[in-house]
Design a protein around this motif. Structure first.
Motif, PDB file in Angstrom:
ATOM      1  N   CYS A  93      66.121  52.109  17.281  1.00 37.54           N
ATOM      2  CA  CYS A  93      66.791  52.008  18.520  1.00 37.54           C
ATOM      3  C   CYS A  93      65.577  51.092  19.511  1.00 37.54           C
ATOM      4  N   GLU A  94      66.298  50.767  20.591  1.00 35.96           N
ATOM      5  CA  GLU A  94      65.432  49.870  21.669  1.00 35.96           C
ATOM      6  C   GLU A  94      64.295  50.964  22.338  1.00 35.96           C
ATOM      7  N   VAL A  95      63.151  50.531  22.405  1.00 42.18           N
ATOM      8  CA  VAL A  95      62.038  51.403  23.117  1.00 42.18           C
ATOM      9  C   VAL A  95      61.516  50.512  24.054  1.00 42.18           C
ATOM     10  N   MET A  96      61.286  51.309  25.549  1.00 40.01           N
ATOM     11  CA  MET A  96      60.686  50.516  26.554  1.00 40.01           C
ATOM     12  C   MET A  96      59.680  51.569  27.225  1.00 40.01           C
ATOM     13  N   ASP A  97      58.850  51.154  28.111  1.00 41.01           N
ATOM     14  CA  ASP A  97      57.972  52.212  28.970  1.00 41.01           C
ATOM     15  C   ASP A  97      58.456  52.005  30.276  1.00 41.01           C
ATOM     16  N   ARG A  98      57.826  52.802  30.961  1.00 41.83           N
ATOM     17  CA  ARG A  98      58.141  52.951  32.578  1.00 41.83           C
ATOM     18  C   ARG A  98      58.331  51.639  33.175  1.00 41.83           C
ATOM     19  N   PHE A  99      57.215  50.897  33.076  1.00 39.84           N
ATOM     20  CA  PHE A  99      56.981  49.524  33.769  1.00 39.84           C
ATOM     21  C   PHE A  99      58.186  48.498  33.281  1.00 39.84           C
ATOM     22  N   GLN A 100      58.511  48.849  32.201  1.00 39.42           N
ATOM     23  CA  GLN A 100      59.641  47.609  31.613  1.00 39.42           C
ATOM     24  C   GLN A 100      60.983  48.132  32.306  1.00 39.42           C
TER      25      GLN A 100
END
Length: 416
Positions: A93-100
């Motif tokens: 699945c899609e993964v992102m961090d807090r800044f994104q």
């Protein structure tokens, strides 16, 4: 609305209360981006180079994603491009961090040309150090001899750099326009007051209470992205009040720089109304105030800072006093208020009035003529008339900015 799982890796020696607060803020950010948080995962350990959290925890996360039918995983920790790739390959699945996530919120709220440029600049600055890794990971999927990426790696990074330069140039030009507008407003007798502070401190609620005009006021982070300015009169002084984008903890310098033109509404102000949520724990209040002053430092050109201690109605008098004692050195010119109930707003406006740029007092004699009456009308528009007496001539006690006083010097009979 997409289902998401939020993940946070805690340092082993970090404060537990601080960790819980950061995870709660991440959930708020996800809510602000219109996601539904269906689960959370926390692990205490030092960062793993490939996965941020442990490999076993990633496998557990993948099972969690499948069981809850989550479409995205959001990490509170900043992830490298390699970590994002590895986790997404495992979890499918899609993964992102807090800044994104923050950039995604900003992009969805950007309505003006300048705001959209700021979002694009921040995205490019986030992507720049990762450019080579992104191309390297793309090559993993490349079929030999077919659509080869070849020299694309270098050109991709160069394209990002060129676009960053173009956007910065356009934003600098727009900032010059803002400075010209500020000068024009000053020439028209307006003083500039900017609301500043962290997200959800109550800035937009205070703005609405002061200008008596409907604005977006929600219990959500980043309800304000593009600055909103309205006129306000305080003791006959004309003021332009601006509601600005809220600060958020641990923003990297590249993101602050990208939104510099929005923050200029704060940096160019005569008075900064620093709004503080007094219902926060005292350690959090202290940290937020310290970061706010760090942002202001050397950028505010001597602007006066008034600290609006908001939501004081939510805590006891004893707790309020303890917090005041703990933060007094970080809270210049404090005023206790409740923006929602409008408690303390009269005291706040009075303090703002006394911190406005000083105007001169003069006693002038104006001829009793058509020209003199025209000047009387003009002075009522441009300054404050404290008293007026009609006789053979018109005697006026006025208060106005220096430019106006200079124009009426020929009629001055005394000056205070």
């Amino acid at each position: 609305m997409k289902k998401v799982i939020v993940v946070q890796r805690n340092d082993p020696n970090a404060d537990e209360g601080e960790n819980e607060r950061k995870l709660a803020e991440l959930k708020e950010l996800a809510h602000a981006a219109d996601y539904v948080v269906v689960g959370s995962m926390v692990q205490s350990r030092y960062p793993d180079r490939k996965y941020q959290i442990g490999r076993g925890k990633v496998d557990e996360l993948a099972e969690f994603v499948e069981a809850l039918e989550a479409e995205k995983v959001i990490f509170n920790n900043q992830l490298s491009t390699t970590q994002i790739y590895n986790i997404s390959e495992t979890c499918k699945c899609e993964v992102m961090d807090r800044f994104q996530l923050i950039l995604e919120i900003f992009a969805s709220r950007a309505t003006t040309r300048r705001a959209k440029l700021q979002v694009e600049l921040a995205k490019l600055q986030y992507e720049l150090p990762r450019a080579k890794t992104i191309v390297s990971l793309l090559k993993k999927e490349e079929k030999p001899g077919f659509m080869g990426l070849g020299g694309y790696e270098d050109s991709y990074e160069q394209d990002i750099r060129k676009r960053i330069v173009r956007i910065r140039t356009e934003l600098v030009n727009s900032c010059k326009g803002s400075e010209s507008l500020r000068s024009f407003r000053h020439e028209r007798g307006f003083s500039l007051v900017a609301l500043a502070g962290y997200t959800n401190a109550g800035k937009s609620t205070l703005f609405q209470s002061l200008v008596k005009e409907g604005t977006i006021v929600e219990d959500m982070l980043f309800t304000t992205l593009s600055p909103t300015t309205r006129s306000l009169t305080i003791n006959q002084r004309k003021v332009l009040l601006t509601d600005t984008v809220g600060f958020i903890e641990d923003l990297p310098h590249w993101m602050v720089d990208a939104f510099r033109s929005t923050l200029d509404e704060i940096f160019l102000a005569d008075i900064i109304l620093l709004v503080v949520d007094m219902s926060d724990p005292v350690e959090v209040i202290r940290k937020k105030l310290a970061v706010s002053h760090d942002i202001f430092w050397k950028r505010t050109e001597g602007a006066a800072i008034v600290t609006a201690l908001n939501k004081t109605d939510l805590i006891s008098d004893e707790e309020l006093q303890d917090k005041l004692d703990a933060i007094s050195y970080l809270a210049p010119h404090p005023v206790m208020i409740s923006a929602s109930s409008e408690q303390g707003l009269d005291e706040l406006k009075e303090l703002v009035y006394h911190k406005l740029p000083k105007w001169e007092h003069s006693l002038i004699s104006v001829p009793m003529s058509e020209e003199g009456m025209s000047m009387v009308s003009w002075l009522y528009d441009e300054g404050i008339v404290h008293s007026i007496e009609y006789g053979v001539s018109i005697i006026m006690e006025i208060e106005a900015r220096n430019e106006i006083i200079q124009k009426v010097r020929p009629f001055e009979i005394s000056s205070e």
